[in-house]
Design a protein around this motif. Structure first.
Motif, PDB file in Angstrom:
ATOM      1  N   TYR A 103      39.058 101.937  53.134  1.00 48.94           N
ATOM      2  CA  TYR A 103      39.589 100.575  53.084  1.00 48.94           C
ATOM      3  C   TYR A 103      39.160  99.884  51.792  1.00 48.94           C
ATOM      4  O   TYR A 103      37.961  99.790  51.513  1.00 48.94           O
ATOM      5  N   LYS A 104      40.121  99.450  51.017  1.00 49.17           N
ATOM      6  CA  LYS A 104      39.848  98.722  49.771  1.00 49.17           C
ATOM      7  C   LYS A 104      38.804  99.433  48.922  1.00 49.17           C
ATOM      8  O   LYS A 104      37.818  98.836  48.493  1.00 49.17           O
ATOM      9  N   SER A 129      44.943  98.626  49.108  1.00 48.01           N
ATOM     10  CA  SER A 129      45.307  97.211  49.134  1.00 48.01           C
ATOM     11  C   SER A 129      44.759  96.501  50.368  1.00 48.01           C
ATOM     12  O   SER A 129      44.702  95.274  50.408  1.00 48.01           O
ATOM     13  N   GLY A 130      44.368  97.266  51.376  1.00 45.43           N
ATOM     14  CA  GLY A 130      43.920  96.639  52.617  1.00 45.43           C
ATOM     15  C   GLY A 130      45.065  96.314  53.558  1.00 45.43           C
ATOM     16  O   GLY A 130      44.871  95.718  54.614  1.00 45.43           O
ATOM     17  N   ARG A 131      46.273  96.708  53.200  1.00 44.25           N
ATOM     18  CA  ARG A 131      47.433  96.425  54.039  1.00 44.25           C
ATOM     19  C   ARG A 131      47.380  97.160  55.378  1.00 44.25           C
ATOM     20  O   ARG A 131      47.742  96.615  56.409  1.00 44.25           O
ATOM     21  N   GLY A 133      44.755  97.998  56.873  1.00 38.85           N
ATOM     22  CA  GLY A 133      43.729  97.282  57.632  1.00 38.85           C
ATOM     23  C   GLY A 133      44.330  96.109  58.384  1.00 38.85           C
ATOM     24  O   GLY A 133      44.024  95.880  59.550  1.00 38.85           O
ATOM     25  N   ILE A 134      45.208  95.384  57.732  1.00 35.93           N
ATOM     26  CA  ILE A 134      45.838  94.236  58.382  1.00 35.93           C
ATOM     27  C   ILE A 134      46.760  94.702  59.512  1.00 35.93           C
ATOM     28  O   ILE A 134      46.784  94.106  60.582  1.00 35.93           O
ATOM     29  N   GLU A 135      47.488  95.803  59.278  1.00 38.04           N
ATOM     30  CA  GLU A 135      48.346  96.334  60.335  1.00 38.04           C
ATOM     31  C   GLU A 135      47.528  96.691  61.581  1.00 38.04           C
ATOM     32  O   GLU A 135      47.995  96.567  62.705  1.00 38.04           O
ATOM     33  N   GLY A 137      44.772  95.201  62.391  1.00 40.54           N
ATOM     34  CA  GLY A 137      43.988  94.050  62.817  1.00 40.54           C
ATOM     35  C   GLY A 137      42.509  94.154  62.475  1.00 40.54           C
ATOM     36  O   GLY A 137      41.658  93.608  63.168  1.00 40.54           O
ATOM     37  N   VAL A 138      42.224  94.856  61.391  1.00 39.13           N
ATOM     38  CA  VAL A 138      40.825  95.047  60.990  1.00 39.13           C
ATOM     39  C   VAL A 138      40.339  93.792  60.269  1.00 39.13           C
ATOM     40  O   VAL A 138      41.037  93.246  59.419  1.00 39.13           O
ATOM     41  N   SER A 139      39.142  93.319  60.642  1.00 42.51           N
ATOM     42  CA  SER A 139      38.611  92.147  59.954  1.00 42.51           C
ATOM     43  C   SER A 139      37.489  92.530  59.007  1.00 42.51           C
ATOM     44  O   SER A 139      37.021  91.716  58.225  1.00 42.51           O
TER      45      SER A 139
END
Lengths: 178, 158
Positions: A103-104, A129-131, A133-135, A137-139
């Motif tokens: 991640y990133k 990009s962390g995208r 991660g967002i899909e 729901g990773v914080s």
């Protein structure tokens, strides 16, 4: 009107103290938020492999008929270093397939991290990009998901898998997903 | 002392409002949409710092979410659709103001419930039976007391 009603405020107070005490002393992290993904299908994204020329992550990877673990990590993340031993044990002793998502992270840094500590992953892919991660729901990293054979998210472990978390949480979740 | 004004100007120059929205974030072309996006950012929780909105937060994730909000709004989503997108991934927690729904009934209903309980309690107290009438003995005592008080008032104070 008198009688037992007199004790109502006291009873309410005792109940409140008991509730707060249970919340405070229990095995609970107030910063942890339940994942919205549990009980739903895992996001199907295609992500490139960390190794040049390596196989990408494809939707079929999350529907292998056996439980798979998806672990978000990063070389810059200190708790990830702390949980690495648990992941090695998970892949080695317990023979669970793990998919790592960097991640990133810079590819070279992530590769160096795995060379230094060992590679527990069946497949390692990049989310620069962390995208992804967002899909999911990773914080923050690390976060670990247990996916059942049909691609459903069954459990999410927030934060590092350290201490007895592997035995008491992750492994039972994998067993339950079988 | 003579540099005071210069110093004050220097301070004023650096005292711009601290704003987390990064310089490399490109606002939307349509100012109305950008304003809408900004309003939405104020309602979205930063999941790293938790009690800040993503508009306020410097966290990486907050920045990513701001970019995504703008992206989706530029693609034609309205604020409700963007909210739904975020809730689908992060749950209701991502909204600083949770929605009124069946699962949040306790949250939104509890103040009303407490108010009703208190009102019910007060009503019950009012309706409680009036105290029993005074006995003859008590009446006589009361009368004596009142008379004594009256006599006391009539006497000049010294």
């Amino acid at each position: 009107m008198r009688g037992p009603w007199v004790f109502l405020p006291l009873a309410a107070f005792v109940a409140l103290v008991a509730l707060m005490g249970a919340m405070l002393l229990g095995d609970r992290n107030p910063a942890e938020v339940d994942s919205a993904l549990v009980g739903r299908a895992a996001p199907t994204l295609t992500l490139y492999a960390l190794e040049p020329g390596g196989e990408p992550l494809v939707p079929a990877d999350l529907r292998r008929g056996v439980p798979v673990i998806v672990n978000f990590f990063a070389s810059w993340c200190v708790p990830c270093r702390a949980e690495h031993e648990s992941l090695m044990a998970l892949a080695g002793e317990h023979k669970v397939q793990i998919i790592g998502i960097a991640y990133k992270d810079k590819p070279a840094a992530a590769r160096a991290f795995l060379e230094e500590l060992g590679n527990p992953y069946d497949k390692v892919v990049l989310d620069e990009s962390g995208r992804a991660g967002i899909e999911w729901g990773v914080s923050g990293v690390p976060e670990t998901f247990v996916i059942d054979g049909d691609g459903m998210v069954r459990y999410r472990h927030w934060g590092p898998v350290v201490g007895d978390a592997l035995e008491t949480r992750l492994l039972p979740a994998v067993e339950a997903a079988r | 002392m003579k540099h005071l004004l210069a110093r004050l100007m220097l301070v004023a120059a650096f005292a711009l409002p601290a704003h987390a929205v990064d310089v490399d974030e490109v606002p939307l072309d349509d100012p109305a949409k950008e304003a809408e996006a900004r309003d939405l950012m104020k309602e979205v929780r930063c999941l790293v710092c938790q009690n800040q909105s993503i508009e306020d937060s410097d966290a990486d994730l907050a920045r990513d979410l701001r970019v995504i909000i703008r992206e989706r709004m530029a693609a034609g989503d309205d604020t409700d659709q963007v909210k739904a997108y975020l809730v689908e991934r992060y749950g209701d927690w991502v909204l600083l103001k949770p929605p009124v729904a069946g699962r949040t009934l306790i949250l939104w209903g509890s103040p009303v419930l407490i108010l009703l309980l208190v009102a019910a309690g007060l009503l019950l107290r009012r309706r409680a039976a009036p105290p029993p009438p005074l006995s003859a003995e008590e009446e006589a005592k009361l009368k004596a007391l009142l008379e004594a008080a009256e006599a006391d008032e009539k006497e000049p104070r010294g």
